[in-house]
Design a protein around this motif. Structure first.
Motif, PDB file in Angstrom:
ATOM      1  N   ILE A 169      50.659  40.978  42.282  1.00 24.85           N
ATOM      2  CA  ILE A 169      50.010  42.273  42.073  1.00 24.85           C
ATOM      3  C   ILE A 169      50.696  42.935  40.886  1.00 24.85           C
ATOM      4  O   ILE A 169      51.919  43.087  40.865  1.00 24.85           O
ATOM      5  CB  ILE A 169      50.118  43.153  43.334  1.00 24.85           C
ATOM      6  CG1 ILE A 169      49.574  42.408  44.558  1.00 24.85           C
ATOM      7  CG2 ILE A 169      49.378  44.472  43.135  1.00 24.85           C
ATOM      8  CD1 ILE A 169      49.927  43.055  45.883  1.00 24.85           C
TER       9      ILE A 169
ATOM     10  N   ARG B 233      50.531  46.087  38.964  1.00 27.14           N
ATOM     11  CA  ARG B 233      50.363  47.497  38.583  1.00 27.14           C
ATOM     12  C   ARG B 233      51.707  48.204  38.803  1.00 27.14           C
ATOM     13  O   ARG B 233      51.817  49.153  39.590  1.00 27.14           O
ATOM     14  CB  ARG B 233      49.275  48.166  39.416  1.00 27.14           C
ATOM     15  CG  ARG B 233      47.904  47.510  39.326  1.00 27.14           C
ATOM     16  CD  ARG B 233      46.874  48.318  40.108  1.00 27.14           C
ATOM     17  NE  ARG B 233      46.491  49.517  39.391  1.00 27.14           N
ATOM     18  CZ  ARG B 233      46.187  50.686  39.968  1.00 27.14           C
ATOM     19  NH1 ARG B 233      46.297  50.815  41.292  1.00 27.14           N
ATOM     20  NH2 ARG B 233      45.833  51.732  39.248  1.00 27.14           N
TER      21      ARG B 233
ATOM     22  N   ASN C 156      52.350  49.092  42.275  1.00 30.48           N
ATOM     23  CA  ASN C 156      51.394  48.067  42.696  1.00 30.48           C
ATOM     24  C   ASN C 156      50.440  48.558  43.779  1.00 30.48           C
ATOM     25  O   ASN C 156      50.001  47.779  44.641  1.00 30.48           O
ATOM     26  CB  ASN C 156      52.137  46.797  43.148  1.00 30.48           C
ATOM     27  CG  ASN C 156      52.925  46.175  42.015  1.00 30.48           C
ATOM     28  OD1 ASN C 156      52.472  46.140  40.874  1.00 30.48           O
ATOM     29  ND2 ASN C 156      54.127  45.722  42.311  1.00 30.48           N
TER      30      ASN C 156
ATOM     31  N   ASP D 217      45.708  52.761  46.669  1.00 29.33           N
ATOM     32  CA  ASP D 217      45.773  53.767  45.617  1.00 29.33           C
ATOM     33  C   ASP D 217      44.906  54.938  46.088  1.00 29.33           C
ATOM     34  O   ASP D 217      43.676  54.862  46.074  1.00 29.33           O
ATOM     35  CB  ASP D 217      45.245  53.187  44.307  1.00 29.33           C
ATOM     36  CG  ASP D 217      45.379  54.134  43.135  1.00 29.33           C
ATOM     37  OD1 ASP D 217      45.200  55.355  43.330  1.00 29.33           O
ATOM     38  OD2 ASP D 217      45.657  53.664  42.019  1.00 29.33           O
TER      39      ASP D 217
ATOM     40  N   THR E  45      41.869  45.763  41.972  1.00 27.41           N
ATOM     41  CA  THR E  45      42.911  44.865  42.455  1.00 27.41           C
ATOM     42  C   THR E  45      42.466  44.142  43.717  1.00 27.41           C
ATOM     43  O   THR E  45      42.679  42.934  43.866  1.00 27.41           O
ATOM     44  CB  THR E  45      44.206  45.646  42.731  1.00 27.41           C
ATOM     45  OG1 THR E  45      44.528  46.443  41.590  1.00 27.41           O
ATOM     46  CG2 THR E  45      45.360  44.692  43.017  1.00 27.41           C
TER      47      THR E  45
ATOM     48  N   THR F 122      53.989  46.473  47.325  1.00 28.75           N
ATOM     49  CA  THR F 122      52.849  47.358  47.090  1.00 28.75           C
ATOM     50  C   THR F 122      52.993  48.641  47.890  1.00 28.75           C
ATOM     51  O   THR F 122      53.424  48.625  49.046  1.00 28.75           O
ATOM     52  CB  THR F 122      51.499  46.696  47.414  1.00 28.75           C
ATOM     53  OG1 THR F 122      50.454  47.675  47.298  1.00 28.75           O
ATOM     54  CG2 THR F 122      51.454  46.133  48.809  1.00 28.75           C
TER      55      THR F 122
ATOM     56  N   ASP G 140      43.963  49.348  44.013  1.00 23.62           N
ATOM     57  CA  ASP G 140      42.685  50.011  43.765  1.00 23.62           C
ATOM     58  C   ASP G 140      41.558  49.001  43.946  1.00 23.62           C
ATOM     59  O   ASP G 140      41.793  47.836  44.284  1.00 23.62           O
ATOM     60  CB  ASP G 140      42.654  50.647  42.379  1.00 23.62           C
ATOM     61  CG  ASP G 140      42.825  49.635  41.251  1.00 23.62           C
ATOM     62  OD1 ASP G 140      42.963  48.420  41.524  1.00 23.62           O
ATOM     63  OD2 ASP G 140      42.812  50.061  40.081  1.00 23.62           O
TER      64      ASP G 140
ATOM     65  N   THR H 189      44.889  43.507  36.783  1.00 25.98           N
ATOM     66  CA  THR H 189      45.628  43.970  37.961  1.00 25.98           C
ATOM     67  C   THR H 189      46.421  42.885  38.695  1.00 25.98           C
ATOM     68  O   THR H 189      47.288  43.222  39.499  1.00 25.98           O
ATOM     69  CB  THR H 189      44.662  44.612  38.979  1.00 25.98           C
ATOM     70  OG1 THR H 189      43.643  43.667  39.320  1.00 25.98           O
ATOM     71  CG2 THR H 189      44.016  45.856  38.395  1.00 25.98           C
TER      72      THR H 189
END
Length: 250
Positions: free
Chosen positions: A23, A25, A30, A70, A36, A66, A33, A9
């Motif tokens: 970050i 993802r 991004n 999530d 991360t 980001t 979760d 991640t």
């Protein structure tokens, strides 16, 4: 010294006294979760313990900073210590300058974590938003304390109560960020600032940061805990459950 590391991640790179955390993802914009948060927390804690680092650059892969929590991971998270809160407590205590390079968007905790960074550079076209209340939630990241100190109570009210989006230019004018640059150049500008920090005395950097953190440290710690208590209550509310269901249905 140069070294790199990869987790599922985040990307970690150390070069010339600068730690860069990316970050990673991009398919999820991004979004953060539990894994991360844990990876970021571990990297920041390790950076604080090291004596060879002068600055940290924090950014996101794929041209996006980001999208915040999530929500799928968030809804299904087990009870107990919050990975997000652990991350926030860790970033608030980092002892060297943190330089955020923001592109694309910064949502929710993507904005509130910036309150714990020493420099923030954003590309043009970046959109910021703190949509806690529209999601049936309340502020986190000590934003209920720090945001008004940065931008004034009236602007903080707009961004927190209404969750209204705002641009990089508005963020700079309000005092939330340092600099707006051409889209795509936020990280290179942040790296220039980091290299400047690398040329400074580390003792002078850590001493300055410790002194600047000193006045608000207890208030920040208490606010993080108070926000968490309220956040948990809001999270269990019918309004939050409805808002999350609408989001997940998309």
């Amino acid at each position: 010294m140069n070294d790199t590391a990869t987790t599922p991640t985040i990307l970690v790179n150390v070069s010339e006294r600068v730690l860069t955390l990316t970050i990673n993802r991009p398919a999820q914009k991004n979004a953060l979760d539990s894994a991360t948060y844990a990876a970021l927390t571990a990297a920041l804690a390790q950076a604080t313990a090291r004596e060879d680092l002068h600055a940290i650059v924090l950014t996101g892969a794929g041209g996006y900073f980001t999208a915040g929590n999530d929500l799928r991971d968030f809804v299904n998270a087990p009870e107990g210590a919050s990975p997000g809160l652990t991350f926030l407590k860790t970033i608030s205590k980092v002892n060297i300058p943190i330089i955020a390079a923001v592109e694309g968007g910064a949502i929710g905790i993507g904005v509130t974590m910036l309150l714990h960074c020493d420099f923030v550079v954003a590309g043009t076209g970046t959109q910021f938003r703190i949509p806690f209340v529209p999601l049936g939630l309340c502020p986190e990241g000590a934003s209920s304390l720090l945001l008004a100190r940065y931008v004034g109570i009236r602007k903080a009210n707009e961004w927190l109560y209404r969750g209204t989006p705002f641009t990089a230019e508005e963020a700079q004018q309000a005092g939330l960020i340092n600099r707006v640059v051409i889209a795509g150049q936020a990280e290179s500008t942040a790296q220039e600032l980091a290299r400047e920090m690398a040329r400074q005395s580390r003792l002078a950097l850590t001493s300055t940061k410790a002194l600047m953190q000193r006045a608000a440290a207890q208030d920040v710690a208490a606010t993080l805990d108070a926000e968490r208590e309220r956040f948990v209550q809001c999270l269990a509310s019918p309004e939050a459950k409805t808002a999350f269901s609408r989001f997940l249905a998309k």
